[in-house]
Motif scaffolding. Structure first.
Motif, PDB file in Angstrom:
ATOM      1  N   MET A 184      -4.358   3.430  -0.082  1.00  0.00           N
ATOM      2  CA  MET A 184      -4.841   2.941  -1.138  1.00  0.00           C
ATOM      3  C   MET A 184      -3.935   1.663  -1.958  1.00  0.00           C
ATOM      4  SD  MET A 184      -7.494   3.968  -2.532  1.00  0.00           S
ATOM      5  CE  MET A 184      -8.034   4.628  -3.867  1.00  0.00           C
ATOM      6  N   LYS A 185      -4.106   0.945  -2.774  1.00  0.00           N
ATOM      7  CA  LYS A 185      -3.209   0.052  -2.742  1.00  0.00           C
ATOM      8  C   LYS A 185      -2.244   0.609  -3.654  1.00  0.00           C
ATOM      9  CE  LYS A 185      -4.565  -4.203  -1.881  1.00  0.00           C
ATOM     10  NZ  LYS A 185      -3.861  -6.215  -1.559  1.00  0.00           N
ATOM     11  N   ASN A 235     -12.252   1.493  -3.541  1.00  0.00           N
ATOM     12  CA  ASN A 235     -11.919   2.053  -1.796  1.00  0.00           C
ATOM     13  C   ASN A 235     -10.479   1.467  -2.408  1.00  0.00           C
ATOM     14  OD1 ASN A 235     -14.060   3.217  -1.447  1.00  0.00           O
ATOM     15  ND2 ASN A 235     -15.270   1.047  -0.946  1.00  0.00           N
ATOM     16  N   GLU A 236     -10.378   0.659  -2.870  1.00  0.00           N
ATOM     17  CA  GLU A 236      -8.541  -0.662  -3.079  1.00  0.00           C
ATOM     18  C   GLU A 236      -7.245   0.183  -3.812  1.00  0.00           C
ATOM     19  OE1 GLU A 236      -8.040  -3.467  -0.762  1.00  0.00           O
ATOM     20  OE2 GLU A 236      -9.289  -1.999   0.691  1.00  0.00           O
ATOM     21  N   LEU A 286     -14.398  -2.424  -6.204  1.00  0.00           N
ATOM     22  CA  LEU A 286     -12.589  -1.948  -5.596  1.00  0.00           C
ATOM     23  C   LEU A 286     -12.294  -0.745  -6.045  1.00  0.00           C
ATOM     24  CD1 LEU A 286     -10.700  -5.128  -7.559  1.00  0.00           C
ATOM     25  CD2 LEU A 286     -11.155  -5.681  -4.800  1.00  0.00           C
ATOM     26  N   ARG A 304      -3.113  -7.787 -10.496  1.00  0.00           N
ATOM     27  CA  ARG A 304      -4.263  -7.786  -9.973  1.00  0.00           C
ATOM     28  C   ARG A 304      -5.228  -8.418 -10.730  1.00  0.00           C
ATOM     29  NH1 ARG A 304      -5.118  -5.843  -5.275  1.00  0.00           N
ATOM     30  NH2 ARG A 304      -3.267  -4.357  -5.480  1.00  0.00           N
ATOM     31  N   GLY A 326      -4.013 -10.927  -1.924  1.00  0.00           N
ATOM     32  CA  GLY A 326      -3.862  -9.979  -2.221  1.00  0.00           C
ATOM     33  C   GLY A 326      -3.906  -9.231  -3.761  1.00  0.00           C
ATOM     34  N   ARG A 340       0.719  -1.462   0.152  1.00  0.00           N
ATOM     35  CA  ARG A 340       0.053   0.078   0.028  1.00  0.00           C
ATOM     36  C   ARG A 340       0.531   0.932  -0.546  1.00  0.00           C
ATOM     37  NH1 ARG A 340      -5.578  -0.969   1.086  1.00  0.00           N
ATOM     38  NH2 ARG A 340      -5.823  -3.566   1.727  1.00  0.00           N
ATOM     39  N   ASN A 366       0.260  -4.033  -6.274  1.00  0.00           N
ATOM     40  CA  ASN A 366       0.938  -4.652  -4.992  1.00  0.00           C
ATOM     41  C   ASN A 366       1.764  -4.177  -3.764  1.00  0.00           C
ATOM     42  OD1 ASN A 366      -1.737  -5.287  -3.826  1.00  0.00           O
ATOM     43  ND2 ASN A 366      -0.356  -7.206  -2.675  1.00  0.00           N
TER      44      ASN A 366
END
Length: 511
Positions: A400-401, A391-392, A389, A156, A214, A38, A439
């Motif tokens: 955030m990622k 919020n990621e 996704l 991802r 993840g 993150r 990631n």
């Protein structure tokens, strides 16, 4: 030990959401600290990084979030460069043959997925929604192979379990009238998974892959409301709510599909999808070319997403989607490449530029054309929202990622250097990319994928292509049995009158 990276002196476009729903695309010189997977800190100058941090001097480099390819099919990667433009309903016979009965070897599925993933990450794509449509159905071994390929690249992925449980001639109007009896019999006899077996398989892949390293999330994918039974749609809706996972589907891609709803159900396939539970805030709709005003209202009320596959829509003769109307209704919009037999690339820059160009040819209201900022929102936040996704991923902000792409600003694409969002949409093609993090891991450096050996993968795939050629020969033979009837169906369907128009002029099919 936790990976720590300090990126210093970067020109950062934050892509963070503002109160009015737009994204902050104002450039700022900043340092960005990555801890683990993150973003830990974004500030004008970070002096408190651990001594063990890897430091990257990003002066004269642009840092933005990675792009989200919101709709793709890895099954098509081995069909790259194999198809001229043709209507979807004909093209599907050769890409998704409805009489297919043999599964590909899982290793071949793994290799083809690696090819697509490597291409995408090299061009700044960090998340893909892979709608895994494998015929006659997705097996656990194939799902595992595809998921593992993305994990091995370090990409991802939102990976869907696609399903069709209706024979072809039950999913489009008029076709049953033109099919020979023996072909209809073979279509009816085609074996797929039972509804119970499909639901059980989804539960298995969810337990095994959801959140894996993840990187992996799982998705429910009824192919289209006309391609699955009402009972299965309701079961999918229940699963989506139970697991809080997206529903990924195709609706109103072609004029034939716009005819299908009224002919088969007495209502649009969008209204039909809502009636049976699969139009919700978790739903992502691929294409949506032939949406009516009423369809758009239903989608907006549901809080669903429409994924704009502009290159594929053109390649498959589908028409031009009503993007301005979707924007006006407040519908979330994402961008997708679609598969490689209707686009031939997972490079999202092709899609981004096309999306920026095509809608300015629709009318004379130039103040209503999508702007570069709109297109970039679709390529980041919009795609993230479609995968649940948002919020990621999709922004450069603490928490955030760390899915980040670093571009060299001293390139032809950014010279002279004016409005960076416009450069990204209309001038850049991915050639300025120097580093890609996903990631928190450095996946691409100076154009080279670091996580897998590209040359070995390409060589092994080349060795397996004769095996695939045998498979292709069977597909061609199957397609030719059905093609004459599909051509007659298309001629009948496109001659029907509709109140909406998505072609620059009427198309004519000769049967």
């Amino acid at each position: 030990m936790e990976n720590t990276v300090l990126i210093k002196n970067a020109t950062v476009l934050p892509f963070t959401r503002q109160a009015n729903g737009s994204l902050n695309l104002e450039p700022q010189i900043a340092d960005v600290l990555i801890e683990g997977d993150r973003i830990a800190q974004v500030a004008p100058a970070i002096e408190s990084a651990p001594p063990s941090a890897s430091v990257i001097d990003a002066a004269n480099h642009l840092l933005i979030p990675g792009f989200v390819n919101a709709h793709a099919h890895s099954m098509e990667i081995l069909e790259k460069g194999n198809h001229e433009a043709s209507p979807l309903e004909l093209w599907m016979l050769y890409t998704y043959p409805p009489l297919q009965s043999q599964h590909l070897d899982a290793r071949l599925c793994y290799l083809r997925t690696l090819i697509g993933a490597m291409e995408m990450v090299k061009y700044g794509g960090t998340t893909i929604q892979d709608d895994l449509l494998e015929l006659p159905y997705v097996t656990p071994e194939i799902f595992d192979a595809v998921a593992q390929a993305y994990v091995d690249v370090g990409m991802r992925v939102s990976l869907s379990l696609h399903t069709i449980n209706q024979p072809l001639h039950h999913t489009v109007p008029y076709l049953s009238d033109f099919l020979p009896a023996d072909v209809k019999q073979d279509l009816e006899a085609a074996q797929g998974l039972s509804d119970d077996a499909w639901v059980d398989l989804f539960r298995q892949v969810y337990q095994k892959w959801q959140g894996y390293r993840g990187l992996v999330t799982t998705v429910l994918a009824p192919s289209a409301s006309q391609r699955v039974t009402p009972d299965l749609m309701h079961r999918i809706a229940t699963l989506s709510e139970e697991y809080d996972v997206p529903i990924h589907t195709h609706l109103l891609e072609t004029k034939t599909q716009a005819i299908t709803g009224p002919e088969l159900y007495g209502e649009s396939v969008v209204a039909y999808a809502k009636r049976h539970g699969i139009l919700t805030h978790r739903t992502a709709i691929a294409h949506g070319v032939w949406l009516s005003t009423q369809d758009i209202e239903l989608i907006a009320e549901a809080g669903a997403t429409v994924i704009h596959n502009v290159v594929s829509n053109h390649r498959l003769c589908s028409g031009i989607a009503p993007i301005r109307e979707l924007m006006d209704a407040g519908v979330n919009i994402a961008l997708g490449s679609d598969g490689m037999s209707s686009n031939d690339s997972f490079n999202l820059f092709d899609v981004i530029k096309a999306a920026g160009l095509v809608h300015s040819a629709m009318d004379t209201s130039y103040d209503r054309y999508p702007k570069a900022a709109d297109i970039l929102k679709w390529a980041t936040y919009g795609g993230a929202r479609s995968a649940l996704l948002h919020n990621e991923i999709g922004a450069i902000a603490p928490g955030m990622k760390a899915d980040l792409v670093l571009y060299d600003l001293n390139t032809l694409s950014f010279t002279p250097r004016y409005q960076l969002p416009i450069h990204l949409v209309y001038a850049e093609n991915g050639s300025s990319i120097r580093k890609v993090f996903i990631n928190g891991q450095l996946v691409v450096d100076q154009g080279r994928v670091l996580t897998v050996n590209e040359a070995d993968i390409v060589a092994e795939l080349q060795d397996r292509l004769p095996e695939y050629a045998v498979h292709r020969k069977q597909i061609l033979q199957q397609a030719e049995r059905i093609r004459p009837a599909v051509e007659k169906m298309l001629s009948t369907a496109v001659s029907q009158s509709l109140s909406i128009h998505r072609f620059s002029r009427p198309l004519h099919y000769v049967s």
